[in-house]
Design a protein around this motif. Structure first.
Motif, PDB file in Angstrom:
ATOM      1  N   MET A   1       0.724  -1.271   0.033  1.00 30.60           N
ATOM      2  CA  MET A   1      -0.008  -0.113   0.077  1.00 30.60           C
ATOM      3  C   MET A   1       0.878   1.326   0.129  1.00 30.60           C
ATOM      4  O   MET A   1       1.642   1.349   0.933  1.00 30.60           O
ATOM      5  N   THR A   2       0.770   2.158  -0.929  1.00 26.17           N
ATOM      6  CA  THR A   2       1.441   3.247  -1.262  1.00 26.17           C
ATOM      7  C   THR A   2       0.401   4.572  -0.713  1.00 26.17           C
ATOM      8  O   THR A   2      -0.694   4.594  -1.070  1.00 26.17           O
ATOM      9  N   THR A   3       0.971   5.562   0.035  1.00 25.37           N
ATOM     10  CA  THR A   3       0.226   6.574   0.518  1.00 25.37           C
ATOM     11  C   THR A   3       1.118   7.596   0.753  1.00 25.37           C
ATOM     12  O   THR A   3       2.282   7.730   0.944  1.00 25.37           O
ATOM     13  N   THR A   4       0.292   9.096   0.645  1.00 21.41           N
ATOM     14  CA  THR A   4       1.040   9.957   1.015  1.00 21.41           C
ATOM     15  C   THR A   4       0.408  10.853   2.249  1.00 21.41           C
ATOM     16  O   THR A   4      -0.415  11.714   1.892  1.00 21.41           O
ATOM     17  N   PRO A   5       0.852  10.442   3.257  1.00 22.03           N
ATOM     18  CA  PRO A   5       0.075  11.171   4.524  1.00 22.03           C
ATOM     19  C   PRO A   5       0.994  12.810   4.768  1.00 22.03           C
ATOM     20  O   PRO A   5       2.207  12.731   4.199  1.00 22.03           O
ATOM     21  N   HIS A   6       0.390  13.662   5.180  1.00 20.41           N
ATOM     22  CA  HIS A   6       0.537  14.836   5.158  1.00 20.41           C
ATOM     23  C   HIS A   6       0.878  15.323   6.647  1.00 20.41           C
ATOM     24  O   HIS A   6       1.129  16.493   7.005  1.00 20.41           O
ATOM     25  N   THR A   7       0.696  14.383   7.375  1.00 24.10           N
ATOM     26  CA  THR A   7       1.079  14.760   8.895  1.00 24.10           C
ATOM     27  C   THR A   7       1.421  13.590   9.853  1.00 24.10           C
ATOM     28  O   THR A   7       1.339  12.452   9.204  1.00 24.10           O
ATOM     29  N   ALA A   8       2.114  13.918  10.981  1.00 22.61           N
ATOM     30  CA  ALA A   8       2.501  12.952  11.808  1.00 22.61           C
ATOM     31  C   ALA A   8       2.124  13.235  13.310  1.00 22.61           C
ATOM     32  O   ALA A   8       1.882  14.196  13.578  1.00 22.61           O
ATOM     33  N   LEU A   9       1.934  12.173  14.032  1.00 20.04           N
ATOM     34  CA  LEU A   9       1.375  12.238  15.516  1.00 20.04           C
ATOM     35  C   LEU A   9       2.438  11.696  16.190  1.00 20.04           C
ATOM     36  O   LEU A   9       3.295  10.848  16.339  1.00 20.04           O
ATOM     37  N   LYS A  10       2.906  12.955  17.170  1.00 17.27           N
ATOM     38  CA  LYS A  10       3.982  12.831  18.118  1.00 17.27           C
ATOM     39  C   LYS A  10       3.439  11.755  19.213  1.00 17.27           C
ATOM     40  O   LYS A  10       2.332  11.941  19.771  1.00 17.27           O
ATOM     41  N   GLU A  11       4.294  10.889  19.744  1.00 21.89           N
ATOM     42  CA  GLU A  11       4.096   9.746  20.804  1.00 21.89           C
ATOM     43  C   GLU A  11       5.337   9.173  21.206  1.00 21.89           C
ATOM     44  O   GLU A  11       6.272   9.222  20.321  1.00 21.89           O
ATOM     45  N   TRP A  12       5.320   9.112  22.741  1.00 21.84           N
ATOM     46  CA  TRP A  12       6.593   8.224  23.169  1.00 21.84           C
ATOM     47  C   TRP A  12       7.048   7.273  22.335  1.00 21.84           C
ATOM     48  O   TRP A  12       6.065   6.343  21.895  1.00 21.84           O
ATOM     49  N   ASP A  13       8.333   7.156  22.181  1.00 16.77           N
ATOM     50  CA  ASP A  13       8.842   6.057  21.282  1.00 16.77           C
ATOM     51  C   ASP A  13       8.501   4.579  21.949  1.00 16.77           C
ATOM     52  O   ASP A  13       8.185   3.904  20.995  1.00 16.77           O
ATOM     53  N   THR A  14       8.417   4.588  23.099  1.00 19.02           N
ATOM     54  CA  THR A  14       8.162   3.334  23.757  1.00 19.02           C
ATOM     55  C   THR A  14       6.655   2.839  23.423  1.00 19.02           C
ATOM     56  O   THR A  14       6.298   1.643  22.841  1.00 19.02           O
ATOM     57  N   GLN A  15       5.780   3.832  23.119  1.00 17.01           N
ATOM     58  CA  GLN A  15       4.547   3.504  22.738  1.00 17.01           C
ATOM     59  C   GLN A  15       4.482   3.207  21.177  1.00 17.01           C
ATOM     60  O   GLN A  15       3.741   2.184  20.619  1.00 17.01           O
ATOM     61  N   CYS A  16       5.094   3.902  20.322  1.00 16.06           N
ATOM     62  CA  CYS A  16       5.089   3.860  19.127  1.00 16.06           C
ATOM     63  C   CYS A  16       5.691   2.289  18.836  1.00 16.06           C
ATOM     64  O   CYS A  16       5.298   1.559  17.949  1.00 16.06           O
ATOM     65  N   GLN A  17       6.669   1.853  19.422  1.00 17.03           N
ATOM     66  CA  GLN A  17       7.371   0.580  19.341  1.00 17.03           C
ATOM     67  C   GLN A  17       6.379  -0.518  19.728  1.00 17.03           C
ATOM     68  O   GLN A  17       6.145  -1.510  19.029  1.00 17.03           O
ATOM     69  N   ALA A  18       5.505  -0.056  20.711  1.00 15.53           N
ATOM     70  CA  ALA A  18       4.457  -1.211  20.990  1.00 15.53           C
ATOM     71  C   ALA A  18       3.416  -1.359  20.037  1.00 15.53           C
ATOM     72  O   ALA A  18       2.869  -2.438  19.691  1.00 15.53           O
ATOM     73  N   LEU A  19       2.989  -0.122  19.476  1.00 17.77           N
ATOM     74  CA  LEU A  19       1.970  -0.178  18.464  1.00 17.77           C
ATOM     75  C   LEU A  19       2.453  -0.826  17.241  1.00 17.77           C
ATOM     76  O   LEU A  19       1.756  -1.719  16.523  1.00 17.77           O
ATOM     77  N   VAL A  20       3.720  -0.728  16.747  1.00 20.41           N
ATOM     78  CA  VAL A  20       4.190  -1.145  15.453  1.00 20.41           C
ATOM     79  C   VAL A  20       4.496  -2.738  15.831  1.00 20.41           C
ATOM     80  O   VAL A  20       4.291  -3.373  14.700  1.00 20.41           O
ATOM     81  N   ALA A  21       4.712  -3.193  16.805  1.00 21.20           N
ATOM     82  CA  ALA A  21       4.857  -4.879  17.283  1.00 21.20           C
ATOM     83  C   ALA A  21       3.698  -5.350  17.521  1.00 21.20           C
ATOM     84  O   ALA A  21       3.723  -6.629  17.610  1.00 21.20           O
ATOM     85  N   GLY A  22       2.424  -4.639  17.157  1.00 25.81           N
ATOM     86  CA  GLY A  22       1.374  -5.352  17.461  1.00 25.81           C
ATOM     87  C   GLY A  22       1.027  -5.603  19.174  1.00 25.81           C
ATOM     88  O   GLY A  22       0.020  -6.295  19.342  1.00 25.81           O
ATOM     89  N   GLN A  23       1.789  -5.137  19.960  1.00 25.79           N
ATOM     90  CA  GLN A  23       1.632  -5.207  21.223  1.00 25.79           C
ATOM     91  C   GLN A  23       0.454  -4.409  21.962  1.00 25.79           C
ATOM     92  O   GLN A  23       0.185  -4.842  23.201  1.00 25.79           O
ATOM     93  N   SER A  24       0.089  -3.356  21.313  1.00 31.17           N
ATOM     94  CA  SER A  24      -0.857  -2.222  21.668  1.00 31.17           C
ATOM     95  C   SER A  24      -1.571  -1.898  20.752  1.00 31.17           C
ATOM     96  O   SER A  24      -0.887  -1.573  19.851  1.00 31.17           O
ATOM     97  N   PRO A  25      -2.939  -1.796  20.776  1.00 35.71           N
ATOM     98  CA  PRO A  25      -3.699  -1.022  19.677  1.00 35.71           C
ATOM     99  C   PRO A  25      -4.122   0.338  19.927  1.00 35.71           C
ATOM    100  O   PRO A  25      -4.824   0.951  19.230  1.00 35.71           O
TER     101      PRO A  25
END
Length: 188
Positions: A1-25
């Protein structure tokens, strides 16, 4: 899936890692100190995750996530790991309901309570996210416009390729139902 997002949401790195790993939704958000008087709003339904190392507090992370705490491995650069899509958003105005969401994200009950009462405005937003790790993380040089305690960071035109979601759709749907059930059980 290719996309062009125009914004980013700042969040603690630890929480980003958990989201990306599927440990937290789920993310529980209140907003940064530079947000408007109304606080954090869900302005975008699709955005990149922007891991931030500022203000991360090991005492506010549940033990199973505290091991992910790290120093910024790329000072001066932002490494955006994933595309997030908002599946559901709830403005939670009951502390009991907010605390009932603890198992679905990385913060401790104490951290949720602190966010709930931040600026003497008793509420938080709970964002259920479909997170798609990027095929290759997007690396950007940090600019002055990206700094500060704000939630949303505008991006120049960027194009990314996202993988399949970190959580399979049936699991995400099951979690959405669980979360909604918990919230209804604790409505004020």
């Amino acid at each position: 899936m290719t996309t062009t997002p125009h914004t980013a949401l700042k969040e603690w790195d630890t929480q980003c890692q958990a989201l990306v790993a599927g440990q937290s939704p789920l993310l529980i958000r209140k907003g940064g100190i530079m947000e408007t008087h109304g606080g954090f709003e869900v302005e975008y339904r699709r955005f990149l995750l922007y891991p931030t190392f500022l203000h991360q507090n090991p005492a506010e992370l549940r033990p199973e996530f505290a091991g992910r705490l790290r120093e910024d491995p790329h000072p001066g650069q932002i490494v955006l790991p994933a595309l997030a899509e908002v599946v559901a958003v709830h403005k939670v105005e009951s502390l009991e309901a907010a605390l009932a969401l603890e198992p679905y994200q990385a913060l401790t009950a104490g951290a949720i309570e602190r966010r709930f009462h931040y600026r003497n405005r008793p509420w938080v937003h709970a964002l259920l996210l479909r997170v798609r790790p990027l095929r290759e993380p997007l690396v950007l040089d940090e600019t002055p416009e990206m700094l500060g305690c704000v939630s949303w960071v505008p991006l120049r035109d960027v194009e990314v390729e996202a993988n399949e979601p970190a959580l399979p759709e049936p699991e995400l749907e099951r979690l959405q139902m669980e979360i909604e059930t918990r919230l209804k059980a604790h409505e004020a």
